[in-house]
Scaffold this motif. Structure first.
Motif, PDB file in Angstrom:
ATOM      1  N   THR A  66       0.955  -1.312  -0.061  1.00 46.71           N
ATOM      2  CA  THR A  66      -0.027  -0.038   0.101  1.00 46.71           C
ATOM      3  C   THR A  66       0.918   1.243   0.079  1.00 46.71           C
ATOM      4  OG1 THR A  66      -0.007   0.013   2.420  1.00 46.71           O
ATOM      5  CG2 THR A  66      -1.651  -0.897   1.333  1.00 46.71           C
ATOM      6  N   HIS A  67       1.990   1.150   0.566  1.00 43.49           N
ATOM      7  CA  HIS A  67       2.829   2.299   0.570  1.00 43.49           C
ATOM      8  C   HIS A  67       4.349   1.827   1.095  1.00 43.49           C
ATOM      9  CE1 HIS A  67       1.361   2.391   4.628  1.00 43.49           C
ATOM     10  NE2 HIS A  67       2.428   3.170   4.984  1.00 43.49           N
ATOM     11  N   GLY A  68       5.530   2.412   0.779  1.00 38.85           N
ATOM     12  CA  GLY A  68       6.759   2.053   1.091  1.00 38.85           C
ATOM     13  C   GLY A  68       7.289   2.110   2.544  1.00 38.85           C
ATOM     14  N   HIS A  69       6.681   2.091   3.564  1.00 40.64           N
ATOM     15  CA  HIS A  69       7.132   2.224   4.913  1.00 40.64           C
ATOM     16  C   HIS A  69       7.671   0.854   5.399  1.00 40.64           C
ATOM     17  CE1 HIS A  69       5.236   6.178   6.229  1.00 40.64           C
ATOM     18  NE2 HIS A  69       6.433   6.435   5.715  1.00 40.64           N
ATOM     19  N   SER A  70       8.679   0.994   6.213  1.00 36.10           N
ATOM     20  CA  SER A  70       9.070  -0.437   6.609  1.00 36.10           C
ATOM     21  C   SER A  70       8.315  -1.533   7.194  1.00 36.10           C
ATOM     22  CB  SER A  70      10.206  -0.268   7.529  1.00 36.10           C
ATOM     23  OG  SER A  70       9.845   0.547   8.776  1.00 36.10           O
ATOM     24  N   GLY A 141      -0.814  11.220   0.616  1.00 33.31           N
ATOM     25  CA  GLY A 141      -1.370  11.758   1.700  1.00 33.31           C
ATOM     26  C   GLY A 141      -0.436  11.409   2.777  1.00 33.31           C
ATOM     27  N   HIS A 142      -0.621  10.180   3.419  1.00 31.97           N
ATOM     28  CA  HIS A 142       0.458   9.656   4.382  1.00 31.97           C
ATOM     29  C   HIS A 142       1.750   9.633   3.928  1.00 31.97           C
ATOM     30  CE1 HIS A 142       2.015   6.991   7.348  1.00 31.97           C
ATOM     31  NE2 HIS A 142       1.906   6.085   6.582  1.00 31.97           N
ATOM     32  N   THR A 143       1.813   9.210   2.424  1.00 31.80           N
ATOM     33  CA  THR A 143       3.087   9.082   1.814  1.00 31.80           C
ATOM     34  C   THR A 143       2.672   9.415   0.460  1.00 31.80           C
ATOM     35  OG1 THR A 143       3.148   6.923   0.922  1.00 31.80           O
ATOM     36  CG2 THR A 143       4.231   7.262   3.280  1.00 31.80           C
ATOM     37  N   GLY A 160      -4.483   0.605   3.686  1.00 33.28           N
ATOM     38  CA  GLY A 160      -3.368   1.044   4.192  1.00 33.28           C
ATOM     39  C   GLY A 160      -3.416   1.989   5.219  1.00 33.28           C
ATOM     40  N   ASP A 161      -2.549   3.143   5.255  1.00 35.76           N
ATOM     41  CA  ASP A 161      -2.533   4.050   6.365  1.00 35.76           C
ATOM     42  C   ASP A 161      -3.267   5.353   5.889  1.00 35.76           C
ATOM     43  OD1 ASP A 161      -1.000   2.113   7.800  1.00 35.76           O
ATOM     44  OD2 ASP A 161       0.835   3.410   7.754  1.00 35.76           O
ATOM     45  N   LEU A 162      -4.005   5.419   5.001  1.00 33.15           N
ATOM     46  CA  LEU A 162      -4.808   6.622   4.673  1.00 33.15           C
ATOM     47  C   LEU A 162      -5.599   6.733   5.771  1.00 33.15           C
ATOM     48  CD1 LEU A 162      -5.782   8.341   2.407  1.00 33.15           C
ATOM     49  CD2 LEU A 162      -7.762   6.852   2.107  1.00 33.15           C
TER      50      LEU A 162
HETATM   51 ZN   LIG Z   1       2.724   4.074   7.065  1.00 30.88          ZN
END
Ligand SMILES: [Zn+2]
Length: 273
Positions: A66-70, A141-143, A160-162
């Motif tokens: 959903t995004h590139g956070h670890s 947004g978040h990323t 994801g973290d939206l």
């Molecule tokens: Zn995140």
């Protein structure tokens, strides 16, 4: 180790939540008649292949971030290729560095690892799993590289973290200590929220990356209202706490309903170039 070390929770007949290790996001396996999709790969602590074989024996797997956070992509190296938005590439490349700063559990033994390849996804791309099609919605947004996946058959939006619960907050922070977050702005986040809000007749729940995984659409309303109030300067109505220090930066927290946003003055408006 049973199920690759993960615990499972059946959300619907075809959607399984994978969890159980420290500092990992919620991961979801979505079963079609032909393929199984893994949404996010966590910290890579457990054996994801073994988990997916237990959930959907013998089915080919598509891994998506959903995004590139670890906490969402450090298990990418358990797959030959992973689908993610191009704007998430820099975050995904930094993820192994981020991982070093977070406490994790001991890795399960015997995990096979690959030099994984990035495959780009964009707005409107679809994944046909057999009997159901998941659609990519770009939601920066978040990323910058955040995406949601809409599953109209199961009537859920993987967000994801939206949108997050107040335990985790929607993090809109830039340059936290050594972590190289690349945040966009509340302004951009609000545009993305409105975009998924416009399609809310197509899903009943949001399945998020943290804590409260199953969120009703009221979470969307709360985050939209908070974003609007931050932008028009009335966020005081939601009792911003004294600026808490997160790492080495000062940020604000607003809460509404069961959701919350953590942001900085620098991440409110789009940066004009
Ligand atoms: Zn995140």
């Amino acid at each position: 180790m049973k199920n690759g070390g993960y615990q499972f929770k059946n959300i619907t007949e075809d959607i399984v939540l994978l969890y159980g290790f420290t500092n990992e996001c919620n991961m979801y396996a979505v079963k079609g008649t032909d393929k199984v999709m893994l949404i996010d790969t966590g910290m890579g602590t457990g054996d994801l292949k073994a988990a997916l074989d237990a959930i959907a024996p013998g089915k080919p797997c598509i891994a998506v971030n959903t995004h590139g956070h670890s906490d969402h992509c450090c298990g990418n190296n358990q797959f030959p290729e992973v689908y993610l938005h191009e704007l998430a590439y820099p975050d995904a490349d930094n993820a192994t560095e981020e991982k070093k700063t977070l406490p994790t559990d001991q890795e399960v033994e015997g995990i096979i690892k690959y030099e994984w390849r990035k495959v780009p996804v964009k707005e409107g791309d679809t994944f046909d799993l057999g009997g159901k099609v998941l659609e990519v919605i770009e939601t920066p947004g978040h990323t910058p590289g955040c995406i949601c996946l809409l599953d109209k058959t199961d009537r859920v939006l993987f967000c994801g973290d939206l949108v997050c619960s107040s335990d985790h907050c929607v993090h809109m922070l830039d340059h936290v200590e050594k972590l190289k977050f690349s945040t966009v702005s509340i302004e951009t986040l609000l545009r993305s929220l409105r975009k998924v809000e416009a399609r809310k007749e197509e899903y009943d729940y949001l399945l998020g990356g943290h804590d409260a995984f199953l969120m009703g659409k009221e979470y969307l309303d709360w985050v939209i209202e908070m974003c609007s109030s931050i932008l028009d300067g009335t966020a005081g109505a939601f009792h911003p706490q004294l600026p808490p220090v997160y790492g080495n930066i000062i940020c604000w927290k607003v809460e509404l309903g069961k959701s919350a946003i953590l942001y900085q003055d620098e991440t409110v408006f789009d940066k004009k170039s």
